[in-house]
Design an enzyme around this catalytic site. Sequence first.
Site, PDB file in Angstrom:
ATOM      1  N   GLN A 169       0.599   7.051   6.840  1.00  0.00           N
ATOM      2  CA  GLN A 169       0.578   7.369   5.413  1.00  0.00           C
ATOM      3  C   GLN A 169       1.975   7.161   4.824  1.00  0.00           C
ATOM      4  O   GLN A 169       2.967   7.659   5.383  1.00  0.00           O
ATOM      5  CB  GLN A 169       0.112   8.810   5.176  1.00  0.00           C
ATOM      6  CG  GLN A 169      -0.068   9.129   3.696  1.00  0.00           C
ATOM      7  CD  GLN A 169      -0.675  10.506   3.444  1.00  0.00           C
ATOM      8  OE1 GLN A 169      -0.902  11.287   4.365  1.00  0.00           O
ATOM      9  NE2 GLN A 169      -0.914  10.792   2.173  1.00  0.00           N
ATOM     10  N   SER A 170       2.048   6.423   3.729  1.00  0.00           N
ATOM     11  CA  SER A 170       3.338   6.163   3.080  1.00  0.00           C
ATOM     12  C   SER A 170       3.404   6.711   1.662  1.00  0.00           C
ATOM     13  O   SER A 170       4.492   6.938   1.138  1.00  0.00           O
ATOM     14  CB  SER A 170       3.641   4.656   3.072  1.00  0.00           C
ATOM     15  OG  SER A 170       2.644   3.957   2.353  1.00  0.00           O
ATOM     16  N   ASP A 216      -5.053  -2.633  -4.048  1.00  0.00           N
ATOM     17  CA  ASP A 216      -3.800  -2.429  -3.330  1.00  0.00           C
ATOM     18  C   ASP A 216      -2.852  -3.594  -3.614  1.00  0.00           C
ATOM     19  O   ASP A 216      -3.254  -4.755  -3.606  1.00  0.00           O
ATOM     20  CB  ASP A 216      -4.070  -2.312  -1.826  1.00  0.00           C
ATOM     21  CG  ASP A 216      -2.903  -1.707  -1.079  1.00  0.00           C
ATOM     22  OD1 ASP A 216      -3.059  -0.605  -0.530  1.00  0.00           O
ATOM     23  OD2 ASP A 216      -1.814  -2.332  -1.048  1.00  0.00           O
ATOM     24  N   HIS A 270      -5.596   9.195  -0.575  1.00  0.00           N
ATOM     25  CA  HIS A 270      -6.279   7.968  -1.000  1.00  0.00           C
ATOM     26  C   HIS A 270      -7.177   7.456   0.105  1.00  0.00           C
ATOM     27  O   HIS A 270      -6.873   7.571   1.288  1.00  0.00           O
ATOM     28  CB  HIS A 270      -5.292   6.881  -1.430  1.00  0.00           C
ATOM     29  CG  HIS A 270      -4.176   6.630  -0.461  1.00  0.00           C
ATOM     30  ND1 HIS A 270      -3.084   7.448  -0.374  1.00  0.00           N
ATOM     31  CD2 HIS A 270      -4.001   5.657   0.458  1.00  0.00           C
ATOM     32  CE1 HIS A 270      -2.271   6.996   0.564  1.00  0.00           C
ATOM     33  NE2 HIS A 270      -2.803   5.911   1.091  1.00  0.00           N
ATOM     34  N   ASN A 310      -5.272   7.541   5.954  1.00  0.00           N
ATOM     35  CA  ASN A 310      -4.133   7.841   6.807  1.00  0.00           C
ATOM     36  C   ASN A 310      -3.618   9.222   6.430  1.00  0.00           C
ATOM     37  O   ASN A 310      -3.218   9.451   5.288  1.00  0.00           O
ATOM     38  CB  ASN A 310      -3.043   6.782   6.630  1.00  0.00           C
ATOM     39  CG  ASN A 310      -3.505   5.394   7.049  1.00  0.00           C
ATOM     40  OD1 ASN A 310      -4.250   5.254   8.010  1.00  0.00           O
ATOM     41  ND2 ASN A 310      -3.074   4.378   6.313  1.00  0.00           N
ATOM     42  N   HIS A 350      -8.669   4.020   1.547  1.00  0.00           N
ATOM     43  CA  HIS A 350      -8.596   2.564   1.534  1.00  0.00           C
ATOM     44  C   HIS A 350     -10.030   2.041   1.658  1.00  0.00           C
ATOM     45  O   HIS A 350     -10.756   2.423   2.580  1.00  0.00           O
ATOM     46  CB  HIS A 350      -7.805   2.035   2.728  1.00  0.00           C
ATOM     47  CG  HIS A 350      -6.354   2.387   2.736  1.00  0.00           C
ATOM     48  ND1 HIS A 350      -5.367   1.529   2.303  1.00  0.00           N
ATOM     49  CD2 HIS A 350      -5.712   3.515   3.143  1.00  0.00           C
ATOM     50  CE1 HIS A 350      -4.186   2.104   2.457  1.00  0.00           C
ATOM     51  NE2 HIS A 350      -4.357   3.312   2.962  1.00  0.00           N
TER      52      HIS A 350
HETATM   53  P1  AMP Z   1      -0.837   4.507   3.038  1.00  0.00           P
HETATM   54  O1  AMP Z   1       0.115   3.734   3.917  1.00  0.00           O
HETATM   55  O2  AMP Z   1      -2.128   4.863   3.685  1.00  0.00           O
HETATM   56  O3  AMP Z   1      -0.140   5.703   2.405  1.00  0.00           O
HETATM   57  O4  AMP Z   1      -1.238   3.521   1.878  1.00  0.00           O
HETATM   58  C1  AMP Z   1      -0.481   3.362   0.720  1.00  0.00           C
HETATM   59  C2  AMP Z   1      -0.910   2.077   0.091  1.00  0.00           C
HETATM   60  O5  AMP Z   1      -0.464   2.069  -1.243  1.00  0.00           O
HETATM   61  C3  AMP Z   1      -0.347   0.819   0.769  1.00  0.00           C
HETATM   62  O6  AMP Z   1      -1.420   0.021   1.215  1.00  0.00           O
HETATM   63  C4  AMP Z   1       0.443   0.159  -0.356  1.00  0.00           C
HETATM   64  O7  AMP Z   1       0.357  -1.253  -0.313  1.00  0.00           O
HETATM   65  C5  AMP Z   1      -0.195   0.741  -1.593  1.00  0.00           C
HETATM   66  N1  AMP Z   1       0.625   0.793  -2.783  1.00  0.00           N
HETATM   67  C6  AMP Z   1       1.869   1.287  -2.900  1.00  0.00           C
HETATM   68  N2  AMP Z   1       2.302   1.198  -4.168  1.00  0.00           N
HETATM   69  C7  AMP Z   1       1.282   0.626  -4.869  1.00  0.00           C
HETATM   70  C8  AMP Z   1       1.120   0.257  -6.232  1.00  0.00           C
HETATM   71  N3  AMP Z   1       2.088   0.451  -7.151  1.00  0.00           N
HETATM   72  N4  AMP Z   1      -0.042  -0.328  -6.602  1.00  0.00           N
HETATM   73  C9  AMP Z   1      -1.018  -0.534  -5.695  1.00  0.00           C
HETATM   74  N5  AMP Z   1      -0.925  -0.199  -4.401  1.00  0.00           N
HETATM   75  C10 AMP Z   1       0.226   0.351  -3.992  1.00  0.00           C
END
Ligand code: AMP
Length: 112
Positions: A92-93, A29, A98, A85, A100
């Site tokens: 979730q963003s 991450d 995915h 998430n 974690h």
């Molecule tokens: P979520 O909030 O559960 O959707 O987790 C998305 C995760 O993706 C977050 O922890 C971000 O830090 C991670 N993330 C976003 N863009 C990248 C990237 N280019 N490389 C690695 N991790 C990323």
Amino acid sequence: MSTIFTKIINREIPADIVHEDDWCLAFRDVNPQAPTHVLLIPKKEIPRLMDAKAQDAALLGHLMLTANKIAQQLGVGDAFRLAVNNGAGAGQSVFHLHLHILAGRKFSWPPG
Ligand code: AMP
């Protein structure tokens, strides 16, 4: 709709990849929340866990087994947390399913 994670799968943007097989990819991450923080994603574009179908059962099982394998390989196999998430309301963003894989510090329960 494709996300930044598809670009990582296709090597269009860089990532610190720790595992790859036919079904999934794992990479560190970019904004780690623990000393070990790896994201494990299916190559198939499933936006949220709630979008997975019965025919994805083998893939979902593979992700769980692979998460454990990665934790063992990274030396955190005896104490790690998996988090998924599902949906913006749950944090979730990136809308590409995915897991974690988090390890290397104390985790509180219940989670925040
Ligand atoms: P979520 O909030 O559960 O959707 O987790 C998305 C995760 O993706 C977050 O922890 C971000 O830090 C991670 N993330 C976003 N863009 C990248 C990237 N280019 N490389 C690695 N991790 C990323």
